[in-house]
Motif scaffolding. Structure first.
Motif, PDB file in Angstrom:
ATOM      1  N   VAL A 161       3.771   0.080   4.377  1.00 49.63           N
ATOM      2  CA  VAL A 161       4.562  -0.899   3.627  1.00 49.63           C
ATOM      3  C   VAL A 161       3.904  -2.269   3.676  1.00 49.63           C
ATOM      4  O   VAL A 161       3.637  -2.805   4.758  1.00 49.63           O
ATOM      5  CB  VAL A 161       6.005  -0.980   4.180  1.00 49.63           C
ATOM      6  N   ALA A 162       3.627  -2.838   2.496  1.00 46.13           N
ATOM      7  CA  ALA A 162       3.097  -4.199   2.386  1.00 46.13           C
ATOM      8  C   ALA A 162       4.264  -5.184   2.304  1.00 46.13           C
ATOM      9  O   ALA A 162       5.429  -4.791   2.192  1.00 46.13           O
ATOM     10  CB  ALA A 162       2.202  -4.306   1.156  1.00 46.13           C
ATOM     11  N   PHE A 163       3.931  -6.467   2.357  1.00 40.39           N
ATOM     12  CA  PHE A 163       4.954  -7.519   2.426  1.00 40.39           C
ATOM     13  C   PHE A 163       4.708  -8.522   1.311  1.00 40.39           C
ATOM     14  O   PHE A 163       3.702  -9.225   1.316  1.00 40.39           O
ATOM     15  CB  PHE A 163       4.886  -8.201   3.797  1.00 40.39           C
ATOM     16  N   GLY A 164       5.634  -8.574   0.341  1.00 44.21           N
ATOM     17  CA  GLY A 164       5.457  -9.436  -0.819  1.00 44.21           C
ATOM     18  C   GLY A 164       6.500 -10.532  -0.908  1.00 44.21           C
ATOM     19  O   GLY A 164       7.576 -10.328  -1.492  1.00 44.21           O
ATOM     20  N   LEU A 165       6.212 -11.673  -0.324  1.00 44.77           N
ATOM     21  CA  LEU A 165       7.121 -12.828  -0.385  1.00 44.77           C
ATOM     22  C   LEU A 165       6.475 -13.998  -1.126  1.00 44.77           C
ATOM     23  O   LEU A 165       7.031 -14.532  -2.081  1.00 44.77           O
ATOM     24  CB  LEU A 165       7.530 -13.246   1.031  1.00 44.77           C
ATOM     25  N   THR A 166       5.276 -14.401  -0.706  1.00 45.79           N
ATOM     26  CA  THR A 166       4.585 -15.556  -1.305  1.00 45.79           C
ATOM     27  C   THR A 166       4.269 -15.301  -2.773  1.00 45.79           C
ATOM     28  O   THR A 166       3.969 -14.177  -3.181  1.00 45.79           O
ATOM     29  CB  THR A 166       3.295 -15.835  -0.527  1.00 45.79           C
ATOM     30  N   GLU A 167       4.326 -16.368  -3.569  1.00 49.18           N
ATOM     31  CA  GLU A 167       4.023 -16.283  -4.997  1.00 49.18           C
ATOM     32  C   GLU A 167       2.991 -17.342  -5.379  1.00 49.18           C
ATOM     33  O   GLU A 167       2.740 -18.280  -4.608  1.00 49.18           O
ATOM     34  CB  GLU A 167       5.304 -16.484  -5.817  1.00 49.18           C
ATOM     35  N   PRO A 168       2.379 -17.231  -6.563  1.00 50.74           N
ATOM     36  CA  PRO A 168       1.384 -18.236  -6.973  1.00 50.74           C
ATOM     37  C   PRO A 168       1.908 -19.667  -6.949  1.00 50.74           C
ATOM     38  O   PRO A 168       1.171 -20.594  -6.602  1.00 50.74           O
ATOM     39  CB  PRO A 168       1.022 -17.794  -8.398  1.00 50.74           C
ATOM     40  N   GLU A 169       3.188 -19.861  -7.274  1.00 52.43           N
ATOM     41  CA  GLU A 169       3.748 -21.204  -7.311  1.00 52.43           C
ATOM     42  C   GLU A 169       4.655 -21.506  -6.125  1.00 52.43           C
ATOM     43  O   GLU A 169       5.210 -22.600  -6.036  1.00 52.43           O
ATOM     44  CB  GLU A 169       4.534 -21.412  -8.612  1.00 52.43           C
ATOM     45  N   HIS A 170       4.828 -20.537  -5.232  1.00 50.78           N
ATOM     46  CA  HIS A 170       5.776 -20.715  -4.129  1.00 50.78           C
ATOM     47  C   HIS A 170       5.260 -20.032  -2.874  1.00 50.78           C
ATOM     48  O   HIS A 170       5.009 -18.828  -2.875  1.00 50.78           O
ATOM     49  CB  HIS A 170       7.154 -20.154  -4.500  1.00 50.78           C
ATOM     50  N   GLY A 171       5.104 -20.828  -1.814  1.00 51.60           N
ATOM     51  CA  GLY A 171       4.695 -20.293  -0.529  1.00 51.60           C
ATOM     52  C   GLY A 171       5.756 -20.578   0.507  1.00 51.60           C
ATOM     53  O   GLY A 171       6.633 -19.764   0.775  1.00 51.60           O
TER      54      GLY A 171
ATOM     55  N   MET B  69      -2.030  -4.114   0.280  1.00 56.77           N
ATOM     56  CA  MET B  69      -1.720  -3.322  -0.904  1.00 56.77           C
ATOM     57  C   MET B  69      -2.799  -2.295  -1.240  1.00 56.77           C
ATOM     58  O   MET B  69      -2.539  -1.353  -1.989  1.00 56.77           O
ATOM     59  CB  MET B  69      -1.483  -4.246  -2.105  1.00 56.77           C
ATOM     60  N   HIS B  70      -4.003  -2.448  -0.718  1.00 54.30           N
ATOM     61  CA  HIS B  70      -5.052  -1.463  -1.036  1.00 54.30           C
ATOM     62  C   HIS B  70      -4.750  -0.096  -0.427  1.00 54.30           C
ATOM     63  O   HIS B  70      -5.302   0.913  -0.863  1.00 54.30           O
ATOM     64  CB  HIS B  70      -6.421  -1.963  -0.557  1.00 54.30           C
ATOM     65  N   ARG B  71      -3.855  -0.062   0.581  1.00 50.03           N
ATOM     66  CA  ARG B  71      -3.501   1.206   1.217  1.00 50.03           C
ATOM     67  C   ARG B  71      -2.008   1.502   1.151  1.00 50.03           C
ATOM     68  O   ARG B  71      -1.581   2.606   1.476  1.00 50.03           O
ATOM     69  CB  ARG B  71      -3.922   1.175   2.690  1.00 50.03           C
ATOM     70  N   ALA B  72      -1.208   0.541   0.745  1.00 51.10           N
ATOM     71  CA  ALA B  72       0.241   0.657   0.849  1.00 51.10           C
ATOM     72  C   ALA B  72       0.803   1.733  -0.069  1.00 51.10           C
ATOM     73  O   ALA B  72       0.361   1.915  -1.206  1.00 51.10           O
ATOM     74  CB  ALA B  72       0.898  -0.685   0.533  1.00 51.10           C
ATOM     75  N   THR B  73       1.822   2.441   0.426  1.00 46.93           N
ATOM     76  CA  THR B  73       2.599   3.361  -0.401  1.00 46.93           C
ATOM     77  C   THR B  73       3.818   2.667  -0.989  1.00 46.93           C
ATOM     78  O   THR B  73       4.354   3.099  -2.006  1.00 46.93           O
ATOM     79  CB  THR B  73       3.073   4.569   0.421  1.00 46.93           C
ATOM     80  N   HIS B  74       4.262   1.585  -0.321  1.00 42.70           N
ATOM     81  CA  HIS B  74       5.420   0.830  -0.776  1.00 42.70           C
ATOM     82  C   HIS B  74       5.163  -0.664  -0.552  1.00 42.70           C
ATOM     83  O   HIS B  74       4.392  -1.032   0.338  1.00 42.70           O
ATOM     84  CB  HIS B  74       6.694   1.224  -0.014  1.00 42.70           C
ATOM     85  N   ASP B  75       5.815  -1.475  -1.363  1.00 46.73           N
ATOM     86  CA  ASP B  75       5.724  -2.927  -1.195  1.00 46.73           C
ATOM     87  C   ASP B  75       7.120  -3.483  -0.977  1.00 46.73           C
ATOM     88  O   ASP B  75       8.065  -3.131  -1.694  1.00 46.73           O
ATOM     89  CB  ASP B  75       5.095  -3.564  -2.439  1.00 46.73           C
ATOM     90  N   MET B  76       7.251  -4.325   0.027  1.00 44.38           N
ATOM     91  CA  MET B  76       8.510  -4.996   0.323  1.00 44.38           C
ATOM     92  C   MET B  76       8.564  -6.247  -0.556  1.00 44.38           C
ATOM     93  O   MET B  76       7.944  -7.265  -0.251  1.00 44.38           O
ATOM     94  CB  MET B  76       8.549  -5.356   1.809  1.00 44.38           C
ATOM     95  N   VAL B  77       9.289  -6.174  -1.658  1.00 36.33           N
ATOM     96  CA  VAL B  77       9.276  -7.223  -2.674  1.00 36.33           C
ATOM     97  C   VAL B  77      10.573  -8.023  -2.604  1.00 36.33           C
ATOM     98  O   VAL B  77      11.671  -7.471  -2.712  1.00 36.33           O
ATOM     99  CB  VAL B  77       9.122  -6.622  -4.083  1.00 36.33           C
ATOM    100  N   PHE B  78      10.435  -9.333  -2.437  1.00 41.91           N
ATOM    101  CA  PHE B  78      11.586 -10.231  -2.417  1.00 41.91           C
ATOM    102  C   PHE B  78      11.752 -10.840  -3.813  1.00 41.91           C
ATOM    103  O   PHE B  78      10.804 -11.410  -4.366  1.00 41.91           O
ATOM    104  CB  PHE B  78      11.389 -11.329  -1.381  1.00 41.91           C
ATOM    105  N   ALA B  79      12.967 -10.694  -4.364  1.00 41.40           N
ATOM    106  CA  ALA B  79      13.210 -11.158  -5.731  1.00 41.40           C
ATOM    107  C   ALA B  79      14.593 -11.788  -5.815  1.00 41.40           C
ATOM    108  O   ALA B  79      15.518 -11.396  -5.093  1.00 41.40           O
ATOM    109  CB  ALA B  79      13.112  -9.986  -6.712  1.00 41.40           C
ATOM    110  N   ARG B  80      14.719 -12.751  -6.724  1.00 42.09           N
ATOM    111  CA  ARG B  80      16.035 -13.380  -6.911  1.00 42.09           C
ATOM    112  C   ARG B  80      16.901 -12.477  -7.775  1.00 42.09           C
ATOM    113  O   ARG B  80      16.508 -12.079  -8.874  1.00 42.09           O
ATOM    114  CB  ARG B  80      15.900 -14.767  -7.525  1.00 42.09           C
ATOM    115  N   THR B  81      18.104 -12.165  -7.242  1.00 40.22           N
ATOM    116  CA  THR B  81      19.069 -11.341  -7.963  1.00 40.22           C
ATOM    117  C   THR B  81      20.341 -12.113  -8.295  1.00 40.22           C
ATOM    118  O   THR B  81      21.238 -11.582  -8.944  1.00 40.22           O
ATOM    119  CB  THR B  81      19.435 -10.100  -7.129  1.00 40.22           C
TER     120      THR B  81
END
Length: 413
Positions: A148-158, A187-199
């Motif tokens: 599992v990878a970790f996806g929090l940071t964004e191009p415009e937001h750290g 992500m080069h090996r990840a099967t899943h990504d932990m994605v944080f998104a505004r809901t």
């Protein structure tokens, strides 16, 4: 208050050292090109986006397999998932001890690998995962079927994680995720990504952000640029999500409360990074002192010059003070929880990460031209630990957290 470490912990450090000498050091010696002056080149597939070479990652995998078989890898996890229930204090002392040994296969933090592993995702899963998610992801994390990878940071937001541009919108019984993540490590090996998104909610709100476990093969998930960094190889790409559809079973934790998971992640990492940085700093100080004791320019030992003594003595003093703070903070985490000592965790982290960079730099200076070469370890330690002053919350963000607790308490009074 007793400041002596428990006997069972000091005995365990001895057992770890014996394991490393018997099992890991020989494996490192057989693959020394990954640890001597060739290390960065040997580890990096320069013609494949700068990714880690498969042989390098396989070596790390074998180290972890041996550590797990010996009962060390999961030390800090609960017994229910194969661990030994190690406390935060235990882990702080252990991580410092391993880093004080210097660079090596036993503790290569460039890939966050160690004979005693750090597994914030497992702790997050135990705290917030559903029964089905725990059954799928916990065993999968150790047998390699679920990475599992970790996806929090964004191009415009750290650091401003409450201002995410990535969104997830309800569409019948599915969620539709759109946005881009940056430095989405692994992500080069990840099967899943932990994605944080505004809901829900508004930009800047802590509530309204949800975490999703997104299979990386889902249509609409695309890996972009792998960013080459100060310390190579890289596994830090941009990842684009274009109308990515997932079900409710992908929701990790409570809808709208995803930042609670992020807090578990950063607090676990911050205190252990601090301990590792302290250990690496102590290694640099010790090695510089050895060099200054052996070197004799102008017919007299180098260490007799105050210009050499004083900087190292100041670093030694700061290391001693940090050691006390890190251990006290870890001890308090065990009794009160991370959020009750969040300011102390931040103090430990930013000061320790700053210390190791200063110690590596001073060790280079003390050792002169040889200290600057890749035949000594200081440049690699500096390049590696320099990122910790940015990741898991930049030191400016952590200082702000300390100030927030200070002035927040004053305001309440």
């Amino acid at each position: 208050m007793d400041f002596d470490l428990p006997t069972e912990l000091t005995d365990y450090l001895g057992a770890l050292d014996r394991f490393i000498e018997a099992e890991i050091a020989p494996l490192e010696a057989e693959n020394i090109e990954y640890f001597d002056h060739r290390r960065e080149h040997a580890r990096t597939d320069w013609d494949n986006g700068g990714l880690p070479r498969p042989e390098w990652e396989a070596l790390l995998g074998e180290m972890m397999r041996r550590a797990d078989a010996a009962g060390h890898l999961r030390y800090g996890l609960p017994e229910a998932v194969g661990g030994r229930g190690g406390s935060n204090l235990d882990m702080a002392v252990i991580r410092e001890h391993l880093a004080t040994r210097g660079l090596g296969l036993h503790n290569d933090l460039q890939n966050e690998t160690s004979v005693v592993g750090n597994f914030p995702f497992i702790l997050m899963m135990l705290a917030k995962g559903t029964d089905a998610q725990r059954a799928e992801f916990i065993d999968g994390a150790f047998d390699g079927t679920h990475l599992v990878a970790f996806g929090l940071t964004e191009p415009e937001h750290g650091s401003d994680a409450t201002f995410l541009d990535t969104t997830a919108v309800r569409d019948s019984d599915e969620w539709v995720i759109s946005g881009t993540k940056r430095f989405n490590t692994g992500m080069h090996r990840a099967t899943h990504d932990m994605v944080f998104a505004r809901t829900g909610g508004e930009a800047g709100d802590a509530d309204g952000i949800t975490c999703f476990l997104v299979p990386t093969e889902t249509p609409g998930v695309e890996i972009g640029t792998y960013w080459w960094t100060f310390n190579m190889p890289t596994d830090h790409p941009d990842v684009h999500f274009t109308d990515v559809r997932v079900g409710d079973d992908a929701v990790f934790g409570d809808v709208g409360r995803g930042l609670e998971l992020a807090n578990i992640f950063v607090h676990e990492n911050r205190i252990r990074q601090a301990a590792s940085s302290l250990g690496a700093a102590q290694y640099c100080i010790d090695e510089a002192a050895k060099y200054a004791s052996a070197r004799a320019p102008f017919g007299r030992p180098l260490w007799k010059n105050q210009a050499i003594q004083f900087p190292l003595a100041e670093l030694q003093t700061e290391a001693a003070m940090l050691r006390a703070l890190i251990r006290q903070t870890a001890w308090r985490m065990d009794r009160h929880g991370a959020m009750d000592v969040t300011d102390a965790v931040s103090m430990c982290n930013y000061r320790a990460n700053r210390l190791v960079c200063n110690a590596a730099d001073q060790a280079m200076q003390t050792c002169g031209g040889m200290g600057y070469t890749r035949h000594m370890p200081f440049e690699h330690i500096y390049r590696h630990h320099r990122r910790y002053r940015i990741t898991e919350g930049s030191e400016e963000i952590q200082i702000r957290r300390v100030a927030g607790v200070m002035f927040g308490k004053r305001a309440k009074r």
